[in-house]
Structures are given as C-alpha cells and as structure tokens.
Design a protein around this motif. Sequence first.
Motif, PDB file in Angstrom:
ATOM      1  N   ASN A  79       0.805  -1.223   0.000  1.00 53.48           N
ATOM      2  CA  ASN A  79       0.000   0.000   0.000  1.00 53.48           C
ATOM      3  C   ASN A  79       0.841   1.278   0.000  1.00 53.48           C
ATOM      4  N   GLU A  80       2.097   1.161  -0.314  1.00 54.43           N
ATOM      5  CA  GLU A  80       2.988   2.327  -0.380  1.00 54.43           C
ATOM      6  C   GLU A  80       2.604   3.199  -1.581  1.00 54.43           C
ATOM      7  N   LYS A  81       2.614   4.513  -1.391  1.00 57.78           N
ATOM      8  CA  LYS A  81       2.323   5.383  -2.531  1.00 57.78           C
ATOM      9  C   LYS A  81       3.531   5.399  -3.459  1.00 57.78           C
ATOM     10  N   LEU A  82       3.228   5.265  -4.751  1.00 57.39           N
ATOM     11  CA  LEU A  82       4.307   5.166  -5.738  1.00 57.39           C
ATOM     12  C   LEU A  82       4.354   6.345  -6.691  1.00 57.39           C
ATOM     13  N   SER A  83       3.342   7.193  -6.680  1.00 50.74           N
ATOM     14  CA  SER A  83       3.332   8.320  -7.611  1.00 50.74           C
ATOM     15  C   SER A  83       3.138   9.619  -6.846  1.00 50.74           C
ATOM     16  N   ASN A  84       3.271  10.716  -7.549  1.00 52.22           N
ATOM     17  CA  ASN A  84       3.066  12.031  -6.934  1.00 52.22           C
ATOM     18  C   ASN A  84       1.606  12.263  -6.568  1.00 52.22           C
ATOM     19  N   PHE A  85       0.722  11.430  -7.108  1.00 56.38           N
ATOM     20  CA  PHE A  85      -0.703  11.561  -6.818  1.00 56.38           C
ATOM     21  C   PHE A  85      -1.156  10.568  -5.751  1.00 56.38           C
ATOM     22  N   ASP A  86      -0.235  10.061  -4.952  1.00 53.10           N
ATOM     23  CA  ASP A  86      -0.525   9.115  -3.869  1.00 53.10           C
ATOM     24  C   ASP A  86      -1.133   7.812  -4.373  1.00 53.10           C
ATOM     25  N   GLU A  87      -0.820   7.429  -5.600  1.00 51.85           N
ATOM     26  CA  GLU A  87      -1.335   6.183  -6.147  1.00 51.85           C
ATOM     27  C   GLU A  87      -0.472   5.013  -5.691  1.00 51.85           C
ATOM     28  N   LEU A  90      -1.743  -0.858  -6.793  1.00 53.46           N
ATOM     29  CA  LEU A  90      -3.063  -1.293  -7.255  1.00 53.46           C
ATOM     30  C   LEU A  90      -3.709  -0.249  -8.160  1.00 53.46           C
ATOM     31  N   HIS A  91      -3.580   1.029  -7.823  1.00 50.87           N
ATOM     32  CA  HIS A  91      -4.091   2.091  -8.694  1.00 50.87           C
ATOM     33  C   HIS A  91      -3.453   1.991 -10.082  1.00 50.87           C
ATOM     34  N   LEU A  92      -2.132   1.832 -10.082  1.00 55.18           N
ATOM     35  CA  LEU A  92      -1.402   1.828 -11.345  1.00 55.18           C
ATOM     36  C   LEU A  92      -1.681   0.576 -12.169  1.00 55.18           C
ATOM     37  N   ALA A  93      -1.802  -0.567 -11.509  1.00 53.16           N
ATOM     38  CA  ALA A  93      -2.100  -1.806 -12.230  1.00 53.16           C
ATOM     39  C   ALA A  93      -3.512  -1.762 -12.805  1.00 53.16           C
TER      40      ALA A  93
END
Length: 166
Positions: A79-87, A90-93
């Motif tokens: 659940n770590e945020k990976l983007s500048n938009f706190d995604e 799972l959001h990215l996939a």
Amino acid sequence: MRPGLYLSGLLPFSLLVVGCGEKPVSDAEVNPSRPEENPMAAPVKEPMTPEAKSELLAAVKQGDLATVEQCLADDADVNEKLSNFDETALHLAAGGGHREIVEFLIAAGADVNRLSSFPANDGSRRTPLDNARFQMYGFGNATPPANLPKEHRHHKFKAIADVLKK
C-alpha cells in the motif's frame, strides 16, 4: 439517613483501615502481567527505499508480475504510494490494464478503497476502481461506443473493474 452523609461516613473508615498498618494493594499486585498476556507491538515497517519504489513502479507499469511478486517478497509495502498523486501499485495496475497484477495485489492485502490525490471527473479522489473505469471506455466516457469489437480495451478494463468490485 441521607445518601450524602452515608458516603461521607465511609470515607474516614476507609482511611482508618489503610492507616492501621495494612499496605494498600496496587493493581499490579492483584493482576500481575504475564508475557503471554502482553503481546509485543508489531514491528514498525521501515519505509521503502527509493530504489525499491522505482523497481515496483516499473514492474507494475510494465505488467511484470514476477518482479512485482519478488518486490513484495522482499518486504515492499503493498500500500505504499508510488506516484506524486498518492497512487499505490493497485491504482497503477488497474489503470494500466494488468489484471493478473491486480488480482495478486488484492491477494497480498492491497487496499482496494485507498484514495489517491488525483481528481476524478466529479472532483473527488480516485480509487483503483475509478482508474479502471476511467480507462474502460476511453478517458472516462460514461457509455461504451456502439458495436465494440471483441479485442476492444473496454473488455479488459471491465474485467479488472469486476475484480475490484468483489
């Protein structure tokens, strides 16, 4: 006798009992703690290193399930945020159309209701399901075009949205 007088009459007696040489009993003496009753606090998970974040980010964007599995096996936070938009991953996939990775991340404990800071069409923040729906018909259109071919991306993102709804 009035209730107030009765209670005030007990107070000097309780002081007298304690004052007669009896040692007051502390709560710790009555209920001593045992090691099995005091579970240790869960260890604080250290934040992911920038290298680990970028490796997980690249693997999710490329649809590389084996590398995603390896990153999580190496204690990456699902659940770590990976983007500048706190995604998160799972959001990215979900937005990238990687159904196998979505299923794996959910099984690994990813938060399907996590909100990113990227705004949806109505101004609210997005969940992974919102990311899949946004891609489903092309840039968030509400209805599919007529006569969709079988290989249209709508079908891929609809399958991901169905997984996220469960």
